[in-house]
Write a protein that holds these residues in place. Structure first.
Motif: not given
Length: 353
Positions: A63, A66-67, A145, A246-247, A272, A275, A278-279, A282-283
């Motif tokens: 995961w 993805a970062l 992402d 991953s995110l 997090r 993150e 970016i997370a 994406f979600y």
């Protein structure tokens, strides 16, 4: 018959008692790794969740990549490309084995793989004597992402990156000069530029879950397929244990489904924070919430004859989904069912009538 039954009963009784025979027949006993508790998370609905250090690694190995998107690192090396090609070969062989059950092969057919990424599967299809093989993707999808203030530059960079990557993959994968080199286009399957009745096969692998309007995509696939054409989609549902990818996969089972959007934001900010930027996008933007039943309904409504709809449950998940997990999931997503939570994938094959 009674004699044979007694022999079998005697044999399995011996197996049950003998560790050696068990090992020979079933291999080493698999034990679940122990999880280490590291903190609690309290949501706004007065529910408390225990978080585990190893959970994300077990559910979404790799995961961390993805970062740090590979685009910022550079093109993969030959070893990594060969690994992707080997996996693609197995997936395409598996696909064609299933399609052969419906008397379908690729010889002299026109084929589209949408969401083709590096083109490794597209290249494998090219070895099966199709008339034409096309791979498509959406370069601007990767805005969702990527943490980058220069959004307008991402699509161009992505096109350049994918173009170079696909050339490398083709050079390694396609050694026979008689095999066709795939053509690649930037195309949105929800509003495709392809003409109606153009393809004999439309294929995707773990792509449909990233499309925000899956019903529209399935309708467009129906339009661009020829009569009696086949669509093959392998779908990775949002609701499965690793469906947050991953995110958005959290540090406790089915966390991305059990928390609503406001608590996902709270979770990312508290647990997090590095993150979040970016997370959360994406979600929010890169995963649809289509259930297996909706996947079936969308195909039927589009005019397809459903040939196969095969959920692929992970056995351990069947025993891990508690009544509490299902109830919490249904509060956020009323249409979700037990099968959605336990299935890590779904294979859907349909024919245009």
């Amino acid at each position: 018959m009674l004699f044979i039954r007694k022999i079998l009963q005697f044999f399995f009784a011996r197996v049950k008692k003998s560790k050696f025979l068990k090992y020979l027949l079933f291999g080493p006993k698999k034990t679940r790794p122990k999880l280490t508790f590291f903190r609690e998370f309290n949501d706004t609905k007065n529910s408390t969740y225990s978080l585990f250090k190893e959970y994300r690694d077990l559910t979404q190995p790799g995961w961390r990549n993805a970062l740090n998107p590979s685009r910022s690192i550079g093109l993969p090396n030959e070893f990594q490309i060969n690994k992707s090609i080997t996996k693609a070969k197995a997936l395409v062989e598996q696909t064609m084995k299933l399609l052969s059950n419906f008397n379908f092969n690729l010889e002299n057919k026109r084929v589209l793989e949408f969401g083709c990424n590096d083109g490794s599967k597209t290249c494998e299809f090219s070895k099966m004597n199709p008339r034409e093989i096309i791979g498509s993707d959406i370069s601007y999808y990767y805005e969702h992402d990527r943490k980058d203030d220069k959004k307008s530059k991402i699509a161009k960079d992505e096109l350049d990156y994918l173009s170079n990557l696909r050339k490398m993959v083709a050079n390694i994968s396609i050694q026979n000069k008689n095999h066709k080199i795939p053509n690649y286009v930037d195309d949105n399957i929800c509003n495709s530029s392809f003409k109606s009745n153009s393809f004999d096969l439309v294929f995707s692998w773990n792509v449909l879950e990233h499309i925000q309007q899956p019903e529209l995509a399935i309708s467009e696939i129906h339009r661009i397929l020829k009569p009696n054409g086949i669509v093959y989609n392998k779908y990775n549902p949002f609701f499965c244990q690793g469906g947050g990818h991953s995110l958005a996969t959290l540090d406790f089972p089915w966390g991305h489904v059990r928390l609503d959007e406001s608590n996902i934001k709270k979770y990312l900010r508290e647990v997090r924070p590095q993150e979040y930027d970016i997370a959360y996008p994406f979600y929010k933007n890169s995963l649809n919430r289509m259930t297996i039943n909706e996947l079936k309904t969308y195909h039927i409504n589009a005019g397809f004859e459903l040939l196969a709809l095969v959920p692929i449950p992970k056995q351990s998940n069947i025993y891990d989904v508690t009544e509490e997990i299902l109830e919490q999931s249904k509060i956020n997503y009323p249409k979700v069912e037990f099968i959605d939570l336990v299935s890590n994938g779904v294979i859907c094959v349909a024919r245009k009538k």
